[in-house]
Write a protein that holds these residues in place. Structure first.
Motif, mmCIF file in Angstrom:
data_model
loop_
_atom_site.group_PDB
_atom_site.id
_atom_site.type_symbol
_atom_site.label_atom_id
_atom_site.label_comp_id
_atom_site.label_asym_id
_atom_site.label_seq_id
_atom_site.Cartn_x
_atom_site.Cartn_y
_atom_site.Cartn_z
ATOM 1 N N ASP A 154 0.738 -8.448 2.394
ATOM 2 C CA ASP A 154 0.346 -7.580 3.189
ATOM 3 C C ASP A 154 0.871 -6.278 3.603
ATOM 4 O O ASP A 154 0.376 -5.082 4.098
ATOM 5 N N LEU A 155 2.309 -6.226 3.407
ATOM 6 C CA LEU A 155 3.138 -4.987 3.464
ATOM 7 C C LEU A 155 3.215 -4.431 1.925
ATOM 8 O O LEU A 155 3.732 -3.273 1.885
ATOM 9 N N GLY A 156 2.499 -4.961 0.857
ATOM 10 C CA GLY A 156 2.406 -4.085 -0.497
ATOM 11 C C GLY A 156 3.493 -4.827 -1.298
ATOM 12 O O GLY A 156 3.950 -4.046 -2.116
ATOM 13 N N ASP A 157 4.055 -5.803 -0.807
ATOM 14 C CA ASP A 157 5.145 -6.701 -1.630
ATOM 15 C C ASP A 157 6.415 -5.678 -2.120
ATOM 16 O O ASP A 157 6.827 -5.265 -3.100
ATOM 17 N N PRO A 158 6.907 -5.108 -0.978
ATOM 18 C CA PRO A 158 8.322 -4.128 -1.006
ATOM 19 C C PRO A 158 9.492 -4.955 -1.849
ATOM 20 O O PRO A 158 10.140 -4.133 -2.386
ATOM 21 N N GLN A 159 9.201 -6.228 -1.585
ATOM 22 C CA GLN A 159 10.526 -6.858 -2.685
ATOM 23 C C GLN A 159 10.348 -6.632 -4.169
ATOM 24 O O GLN A 159 11.453 -6.935 -4.406
ATOM 25 N N ASP A 160 9.296 -6.321 -4.608
ATOM 26 C CA ASP A 160 9.269 -6.101 -5.863
ATOM 27 C C ASP A 160 9.589 -4.674 -6.170
ATOM 28 O O ASP A 160 9.565 -4.220 -7.519
ATOM 29 N N ARG A 161 9.897 -3.927 -5.124
ATOM 30 C CA ARG A 161 10.226 -2.320 -5.393
ATOM 31 C C ARG A 161 11.609 -1.944 -4.948
ATOM 32 O O ARG A 161 11.805 -0.875 -4.922
ATOM 33 N N ILE A 162 12.518 -2.964 -4.852
ATOM 34 C CA ILE A 162 13.784 -2.730 -4.430
ATOM 35 C C ILE A 162 14.655 -2.394 -5.747
ATOM 36 O O ILE A 162 14.280 -3.113 -6.857
ATOM 37 N N PRO A 163 15.849 -2.077 -5.785
ATOM 38 C CA PRO A 163 16.799 -2.040 -6.801
ATOM 39 C C PRO A 163 17.256 -3.174 -7.262
ATOM 40 O O PRO A 163 17.286 -4.175 -6.538
ATOM 41 N N PRO A 164 17.821 -3.347 -8.534
ATOM 42 C CA PRO A 164 18.228 -4.479 -9.073
ATOM 43 C C PRO A 164 19.195 -5.405 -8.119
ATOM 44 O O PRO A 164 20.142 -4.978 -7.434
#
Length: 423
Positions: free
Chosen positions: A33-43
């Motif tokens: 629901d938050l837009g999957d921020p965990q997929d957009r974090i640095p390595p």
């Protein structure tokens, strides 16, 4: 920390009836629901294990930052203030940004049942996704397989620090069962650095790595490290590194520093970054010498130390560290949680402690009563007494044993309280 943040954090603790309820379903739904921020974090460098997770992560961060890189870091629990859990590009998250992230997550969650750790992990991922950085260091909260941090689909590197018996009510009764939970962070094809392990734990980790095609870099097999005089000598297939001793005291820190060095090597860094990691590390409440504040004043001519180790392996590490220090009578001030193996923690300390003064941990519902802690110490052959609080214990010991070494120990929650109250 701001009053607004305190209010939000307090509300978030009431969204689920349990403090711990291991599952990825609730958090995965919220993150979607938050837009999957965990997929957009640095390595991501993902760190699991029973002991040494925080220290190992702190060494890695120091090494990466020495190379001029910006590093996010997520750790738990905090000691004095919640902000310590979330470090953005090298700086602790500000009160204002933390309040904004928590408010946004709370609004999107819309009152659905979710644990405090899950919802605050979502806030961390949201912050990490919005602030540029080069790496993200994630410390597992509990276990691994079902820990909230394990929603990251493909980390750059996985790390497993020493596995020992702890949290058996959640992770299993045997070392093999617990290692299986820790090895649950491994992802297909992602390399993994493994610290020194008991054979039973290593066998489980190796099987999981083989199943997923993960290349292991394991202590004793792919790299070795030992103290030689005033140096830490590290060797792997790329060669030998003669490094300074780690800044954090204790023989166990040789292993933690070596594991971090293996991680930095895996990430492509060399001696300069490894040396900077060992000397530039800062990680409170891990055999930390307190040098100022009201407790230090109360200690008078006594040395005052603080450690947050709380399980049998932690007790062994404390005992080994004290044994390696210049000889001096050592008196413990100890407070523990009732969820821990208190007897297992006390047992190795009998050889190095002249006495133990037991205290309850203020503000902790799960604190072990001081009387029970003192009884466990007495059963381990440590002369024991009780005190109403840490300050009273320090004052009494300083008066009765001037010039001795005083160590506050037994729980990170107690350590955090001490750091807050001691300024």
């Amino acid at each position: 920390m701001s009053a607004a943040t305190d209010v939000i954090l307090d509300r978030l603790t009431r969204l689920h009836p349990k403090v711990i309820d291991l599952s990825l379903d609730r958090l995965s739904a919220l993150l979607a629901d938050l837009g999957d921020p965990q997929d957009r974090i640095p390595p991501v460098v993902h760190v699991a294990g029973t002991n040494g997770k925080g220290s190992t992560q702190a060494y890695i961060r120091a090494g990466l930052e020495s190379a001029g890189l910006r590093v996010h870091a997520y750790t738990s629990p905090h000691l004095a203030y919640f902000n310590e859990r979330i470090r953005l590009a090298g700086t602790l998250i500000s009160d204002a940004l933390l309040a904004d992230m928590l408010a946004e997550v709370e609004r999107v969650n819309d009152g659905r049942p979710i644990t405090f750790f899950e919802v605050t992990t979502a806030a961390a991922f949201l912050a990490f996704s919005r602030v540029p950085a080069d790496y993200t260091l994630l410390e597992v909260g509990l276990g691994g397989r079902l820990d909230a941090t394990n929603v990251v689909r493909r980390p750059r590197l996985c790390v497993i620090t020493p596995v020992s018996i702890d949290h058996t009510q959640y992770l299993g009764e045997t070392l093999a069962e617990i290692a299986g939970e820790k090895a649950g962070i491994l992802k297909r094809g992602v390399p993994c650095v493994v610290a020194r392990q008991d054979d039973a734990a290593l066998a489980v980790i190796e099987r999981q790595a083989l199943r997923l095609g993960c290349r292991l870099s394991a202590a004793g097999q792919h790299w070795t490290a030992q103290r030689e005089g005033d140096s830490l000598v590290f060797q792997d297939e790329r060669g030998l590194l003669d490094l300074p001793l780690p800044a954090l005291p204790g023989p166990h820190q040789i292993d933690n520093a070596a594991t971090a060095t293996a991680c930095l090597r895996e990430l492509g860094f060399g001696r300069a970054e490894a040396a900077a990691a060992l000397t530039g590390v800062d990680w409170p409440a891990r055999m930390q010498r307190l040098t100022r504040g009201p407790l230090v004043e109360a200690a008078g001519a006594c040395e005052l130390w603080l450690d947050g180790g709380h399980n049998p392996a932690g007790g062994q590490a404390v005992a080994a560290t004290l044994a390696a220090m210049p000889p001096k009578p050592t008196h413990l001030v100890c407070g523990m949680l009732n969820t821990k193996d208190v007897a297992g923690y006390m047992r190795p300390l009998a050889a190095v402690a002249a006495s133990l003064t037991a205290v309850a941990i203020p503000g902790e519902a799960n604190t072990l009563p001081a009387e029970a802690t003192a009884e466990a110490a007495a059963q381990a052959a440590i002369p024991a007494q009780i005190a109403p609080d840490t300050a009273a214990a320090i004052a009494r010991l300083a008066a009765d044993h001037p010039g001795s070494r005083l160590l506050i120990c037994g729980s990170l929650y107690l350590a955090g309280r001490v750091l807050r109250e001691n300024g």
